[in-house]
Design an enzyme around this catalytic site. Structure first.
Site, short mmCIF file in Angstrom:
data_model
loop_
_atom_site.label_atom_id
_atom_site.label_comp_id
_atom_site.label_asym_id
_atom_site.label_seq_id
_atom_site.Cartn_x
_atom_site.Cartn_y
_atom_site.Cartn_z
N HIS B 331 29.18 26.58 -4.33
CA HIS B 331 29.80 25.28 -4.08
C HIS B 331 29.86 24.41 -5.33
CE1 HIS B 331 29.24 26.35 0.14
NE2 HIS B 331 30.24 25.56 0.35
N GLY B 332 29.00 24.66 -6.28
CA GLY B 332 29.10 23.87 -7.50
C GLY B 332 27.85 23.90 -8.33
#
Lengths: 303, 489
Positions: B331-332
């Site tokens: 997701h990051g």
């Protein structure tokens, strides 16, 4: 496939009608401070300039005195300094059949200067909003609504409507009325903020040959359709001093242009003791009306 | 180009018309047209991003062709198939890692040395994350791995492959398609199916409702509360967290609905990505229903190759931790995502350890109209846990998340949340629209999407009335156009 497309088209008729009809009802002067300026027909008599003119020159008063219907097509310092985008927009707004129109061009150092970078280029990005508009005489103006991601149809829901204490209201004649509860303390505060903002962002401005060229082009264009008047709207003493720092020879320049094109130049900048502003830069509503009255008289005399 | 933009409203009918009326007779041309319009769709953000997706796609296609070429090769000391696959995986993950994690690792590396008293100077680059890079990279990776595993025959048709990677409805935020499902659909002619297209249209409409009415309105409150959490009472923090839970669901599942519905307009079936996850009775069920395409991706390409759940308990725990950690990092590049993944792993592990992770595989209250109190409690508690995890996900950093959660459990929890003007102003719209969402999705929980109503509502005029009501709600109550959350991933 045919059935699908036909059904889809029939289905979309109602939403399309909804999108077209609701702006006519709900997109009034509280909806947006520019929208109504793009919804009228082509105009015969115009007030042009930036926010000083938008708030400071009242078309209804001009109409009473000069017996002509005026339209204020002024925007802001960022959107409508003299330049190609504004010129092209004026061209679209102007009724080409006009023969004896009156055109009031508000002029000040900000309208003919630019923040010019070291490579000589000018930052014109903010003017694109005006320049990009293909249709400026359309009601409802779906192009403006779409470009600016506005949704007048949302105003059907009462809670989405603007609050009654909103101080700004754009009239159908283009005048931006600001209902300011003026007090000396508030004025002092606003003036201080405005001067700070301008000192921070606007004092690096340089005279722009492009803007001068387009001011001249605008005058030349409008002269074909009637009489042009250059007006320097009064502002506060402090703001005037700031302007004089940016462009000390502004009045000389305007006088030269007025002589070159044989148009009157009303320099009212020294009238600042007679007019009150809201923030040093924009005339207070009653003073805007008084100023427009005086301007109308001057125009009537010079005719 | 955003789905919820005027550009897309013009783009889609034009593409639809050309696809069916101009290019239908020639499959290759039709595929080329899909590729062309998909690149326009993607290049609308920044044409430079196209170079990256083209590079990823061409390398994956080339590696597939080569792996297929060496298919009959006897395993020897230098296994070409393996090396080509590995090279392509390294390239794709390298690109992804560079764009997504470079700054994260540089900053953390410097911080680590600084904590030891060593000052390092390294300038972090101004790297712009290309939209949807994680989605199309994973799609390309799945193809590479499937070819290597001989689950799919590599394609020599470059155009079809490029169209598979870049198919515009699912390009920037999924579903992350598998080559085994999507690629073969580009090999054969598509035919227009009326009922499929009508239902696709409904799914798009429902997706827009979820995005514009639910997610974008919730976003206004969530952004305000998360942005000013220090000054908010505990009650407002709770509302902010719930709003974010519905924002992220409406945003992401709304996007998936629009993507799947749009695919159906073009005769292409995309996989399901959400299955009413907030009706889950435990975390394991939640993960079978949330972002299904990513969860199954991790399951098939990481969890099962590691041994899955058919190994010792300690290895199952390790495998579970790994996939949740990777899921967080996917997701990051932020510690909040790592902790978010770990938090979910910790909720998931007891179920795995005690073999209760597949307890709730049926539809909740399957033959009943209402859930039992037990089911209601299970769904409620799962939602609360998931919402707490969303605080970790949404917070700017771990400190922010900590103080946010601490703020909830303060004495201000009983203060009137309507003292926050925006919450007061939006209360009717939010409560009304979220209630509609919950009721509709509950009634439709056996269906593919909330508006699959052909067999349920007999009269056409009632169906049309429903469509118009939803359109009206989108027009009147929809918040201003905002981008989709998952584009950043």
């Amino acid at each position: 496939m045919k059935k699908y497309i036909i059904q889809f088209l029939i289905f979309t008729i109602l939403p399309v009608c909804f999108i077209i009809v609701t702006p006519l009802i709900y997109a009034d002067g509280n909806f947006d401070y520019y929208y109504l300026r793009f919804t009228t027909s082509k105009q015969k008599n115009l007030v042009l300039g930036n926010s000083r003119a938008a708030q400071g020159i009242v078309p209804s008063i001009l109409e009473n005195k000069l017996h002509k219907k005026f339209f204020n097509y002024s925007f802001t310092l960022n959107h409508s300094p003299y330049g190609r985008p504004y010129y092209l927009s004026i061209l679209k707004k102007l009724d080409p059949k006009t023969k004896n129109g009156i055109y009031i061009l508000s002029v000040d150092p900000f309208g003919i200067t630019s923040n010019i970078s070291s490579d000589g280029s000018e930052n014109l990005s903010t003017e694109i909003m005006i320049g990009k508009m293909i249709f400026v005489n359309m009601n409802p103006n779906i192009e403006f609504i779409m470009r600016n991601k506005l949704a007048p149809w949302q105003y059907i829901w009462p809670l989405n409507r603007p609050k009654s204490d909103q101080i700004a209201h754009l009239h159908k004649d283009g005048w931006l009325q600001i209902d300011y509860p003026w007090t000396p303390e508030r004025y002092k505060h606003n003036l201080h903020n405005k001067l700070d903002e301008y000192k921070k962002n606007q004092t690096n401005r340089k005279l722009s040959p492009t803007r001068i060229e387009y001011l001249k082009k605008t005058i030349a264009l409008l002269q074909k359709h009637g009489k042009v008047y250059l007006v320097r709207i009064p502002i506060s003493k402090e703001m005037l001093e700031l302007e004089n720092q940016i462009l000390p020879d502004f009045n000389v320049l305007m006088t030269e242009i007025s002589k070159e094109y044989k148009v009157p130049y009303f320099n009212c900048s020294m009238d600042y003791p007679n007019y009150q502003t809201t923030d040093g830069n924009h005339l207070y509503k009653p003073d805007a009306k008084r100023f427009t009255n005086a301007l109308s008289d001057s125009i009537a005399i010079s005719k | 180009m955003l789905f919820n933009s005027y550009e897309f409203a013009i783009y889609l009918p034009i593409v639809f018309f050309c696809y069916w009326f101009v290019f239908q007779r020639n499959l290759k041309l039709q595929n080329f047209f899909i590729l062309f319009v998909s690149y326009i769709f993607y290049g609308w953000w920044d044409w430079k991003f196209l170079l990256l997706i083209a590079l990823t796609s061409i390398c994956s296609w080339g590696s597939g062709v080569l792996v297929q070429h060496y298919d009959k090769e006897e395993p020897g000391r230098f296994n070409k198939r393996k090396w080509i696959t590995a090279a392509n995986l390294i390239l794709n993950l390298g690109i992804l890692g560079f764009f997504k994690y470079y700054n994260f690792f540089v900053v953390n590396f410097i911080d680590l040395f600084a904590s030891m008293g060593i000052t390092l100077e390294a300038s972090s680059l101004r790297i712009i994350l290309p939209v949807g890079i994680s989605f199309y990279t994973f799609q390309a990776l799945s193809y590479t791995i499937d070819v290597y595993r001989r689950d799919i025959v590599a394609t020599k048709d470059l155009v079809s492959f490029l169209a598979y990677v870049s198919f515009f409805p699912q390009l920037v935020a999924g579903p992350i398609e598998r080559a085994t499902n999507l690629l073969p659909q580009f090999y054969k002619p598509r035919t227009f199916n009326y009922s499929d297209a009508v239902d696709g249209g409904r799914q798009i409409l429902w997706g827009f409702f979820k995005k514009i009415v639910i997610a974008d309105n919730c976003a206004l409150v969530a952004n305000l509360v998360f942005g000013n959490s220090d000054n908010m009472p505990g009650s407002a923090l709770i509302i902010g967290a719930i709003c974010f839970a519905f924002q992220i669901y409406g945003d992401f599942s709304g996007y998936s609905d629009i993507a799947i519905g749009t695919g159906r307009l073009f005769g292409i079936k995309l996989m399901r990505n959400f299955n009413f996850p907030y009706f889950s009775r435990d975390i394991a069920e939640f993960w079978r229903r949330w972002h299904i395409s990513l969860t199954t991706w991790f399951r098939d390409y990481i969890y099962i190759p590691l041994g899955g759940s058919r190994v010792s308990k300690s290895k199952v725990i390790r495998n579970t931790l790994i996939i949740f950690l990777v899921s967080g990092l996917w997701h990051g590049a932020n510690w909040t995502f790592v902790i978010w993944g770990t938090f979910h792993a910790l909720l998931f592990l007891p179920l795995v350890i005690f073999d209760r992770n597949r307890k709730n595989t049926n539809i909740v209250a399957e033959n009943r109209f209402l859930p039992t109190f037990r089911e209601l409690f299970q769904m409620g508690s799962t939602f609360i846990l998931v919402t707490i995890s969303w605080i970790l996900f949404r917070a700017n950093n771990l400190k922010h998340a900590f103080y946010y959660i601490k703020g909830i459990f303060s004495s201000t929890i009983f203060r009137d949340p309507f003292c926050v003007e925006l919450i007061h102003n939006k209360a009717i719209v939010l409560v009304g629209s979220i209630s509609i969402l919950i009721i509709v999705e509950w009634l439709q929980r056996k269906k593919q999407h909330g508006l699959e109503i052909t067999g349920i509502i007999k009269y056409r005029w009632i169906r049309i009335l429903i469509y118009y009501t939803i359109l009206f709600m989108i027009a009147v109550f929809g918040a201003k156009q905002a981008t989709f959350i998952y584009f950043q991933f």
